[in-house]
Design a protein around this motif. Sequence first.
Motif, mmCIF file in Angstrom:
data_model
loop_
_atom_site.group_PDB
_atom_site.id
_atom_site.type_symbol
_atom_site.label_atom_id
_atom_site.label_comp_id
_atom_site.label_asym_id
_atom_site.label_seq_id
_atom_site.Cartn_x
_atom_site.Cartn_y
_atom_site.Cartn_z
ATOM 1 N N GLN A 142 76.725 59.147 -4.564
ATOM 2 C CA GLN A 142 75.957 58.169 -3.806
ATOM 3 C C GLN A 142 74.570 57.961 -4.397
ATOM 4 O O GLN A 142 74.065 56.833 -4.458
ATOM 5 C CB GLN A 142 75.853 58.603 -2.340
ATOM 6 N N ILE A 152 74.870 55.823 -7.414
ATOM 7 C CA ILE A 152 75.068 54.437 -6.973
ATOM 8 C C ILE A 152 73.740 53.843 -6.520
ATOM 9 O O ILE A 152 73.383 52.719 -6.884
ATOM 10 C CB ILE A 152 76.109 54.376 -5.840
ATOM 11 N N ARG A 153 72.992 54.614 -5.743
ATOM 12 C CA ARG A 153 71.700 54.163 -5.215
ATOM 13 C C ARG A 153 70.747 53.780 -6.340
ATOM 14 O O ARG A 153 69.968 52.822 -6.224
ATOM 15 C CB ARG A 153 71.095 55.288 -4.359
ATOM 16 N N PRO A 191 79.784 51.333 -7.487
ATOM 17 C CA PRO A 191 80.410 51.914 -6.292
ATOM 18 C C PRO A 191 81.903 51.637 -6.206
ATOM 19 O O PRO A 191 82.620 52.350 -5.500
ATOM 20 C CB PRO A 191 79.662 51.238 -5.133
ATOM 21 N N ALA A 217 83.986 56.880 -8.719
ATOM 22 C CA ALA A 217 83.064 56.929 -7.584
ATOM 23 C C ALA A 217 83.829 57.017 -6.271
ATOM 24 O O ALA A 217 83.504 57.826 -5.391
ATOM 25 C CB ALA A 217 82.150 55.712 -7.592
ATOM 26 N N ASN A 271 82.699 57.537 -0.042
ATOM 27 C CA ASN A 271 83.435 56.469 0.631
ATOM 28 C C ASN A 271 84.927 56.604 0.318
ATOM 29 O O ASN A 271 85.658 55.614 0.208
ATOM 30 C CB ASN A 271 82.914 55.085 0.232
ATOM 31 N N GLN A 284 81.864 60.258 3.452
ATOM 32 C CA GLN A 284 80.774 59.364 3.116
ATOM 33 C C GLN A 284 79.433 60.046 3.336
ATOM 34 O O GLN A 284 79.354 61.066 4.024
ATOM 35 C CB GLN A 284 80.839 58.103 3.980
#
Length: 332
Positions: A292, A295-296, A302, A307, A312, A327
């Motif tokens: 995450q 991804i951020r 994502p 991933a 997720n 998540q």
Amino acid sequence: MTPNPHAAAVPLVEIRRGPFLESLHHGHAVICDAGGEITEAWGDPEAVILPRSSIKMIQALPLLSSGAGDDLDSRRLALVCASHDGAAIHTDLARAWLESLGLGEDDLRCGPQWPDDRPAQAELIKADARPCQVHNNCSGKHCGFLMLNKHLGGGPEYVLPDHPVQRAVLAAYEEVTGETSPGYGIDGCSAPNFAASLQGVARAMAWFASAHQRSDTQSRAAARLVSAMHEHPELVAGETRACTELMRAMDGVAIKTGADGVYTAILPRQGLGIALKIADGATRASEAMMAQLLIRLGVLDPAHPAALRRVNHVIKSRRGIEAGVIQTVEGV
């Protein structure tokens, strides 16, 4: 520094099944820039952790900065940073490295370990054989220790905390974290694992991320290690492993897992370093949180399958019915 990593830990990863919050993992995470300053943090950046295998690239610095590993190729540099599966690509390389040093498996001090690689497991079982120290997930790091030890002229017990090899590791560790380590624990491979704050570890990863911009000996060593990790992700972990799959999904980013819920990342193009610790030590949570954060920061798609296998991630029943999701909590 906060000595208890459980203190001030915040919710980071949740597992939901239907409408129910089934499990909740707390922890800490820190992102630092090239100057060592925090850009984002969750939980307590001063929480002291044992970073375990997530900082093998730091433990490898003296091998290169001393000149002992000047002639090493990128495959061996990747293996020295690895927590590998004990597949043939790992064990063959470790054995060849030992042979080139005029040493053997008995010179290692990491201890035997059953390989996680299934073909390697099957081969041992069919031969009615036991695993040896070369199968240990840290055998590459220990080959590096042995090479450095040969250069330094130290005694055979190179994992002792006061041995020249480990003193060199501690000096490098304190230099790049910017902290005096408050102590150590003994890692699964019998080597000392020096403690630091989470911010210190993230600061070290950011130092690695900007190493290619500097020309001093230590920075050149760091840049070689980061490049090797990304060039050979299959050697750093193994097929189906998060480190390997996520590095393949990104451009130039190096990541490294550690036991008991630790993860680090080096982002050279962004000049950023990440360190995180899941308080209960859960790997599923550390992988989800790392994915995450990547991804951020815009370095991991994502929608990439690597991933989606970590964050997720849809939980299915054994009949394939969608039952829940892993998540990160809102705001991460």
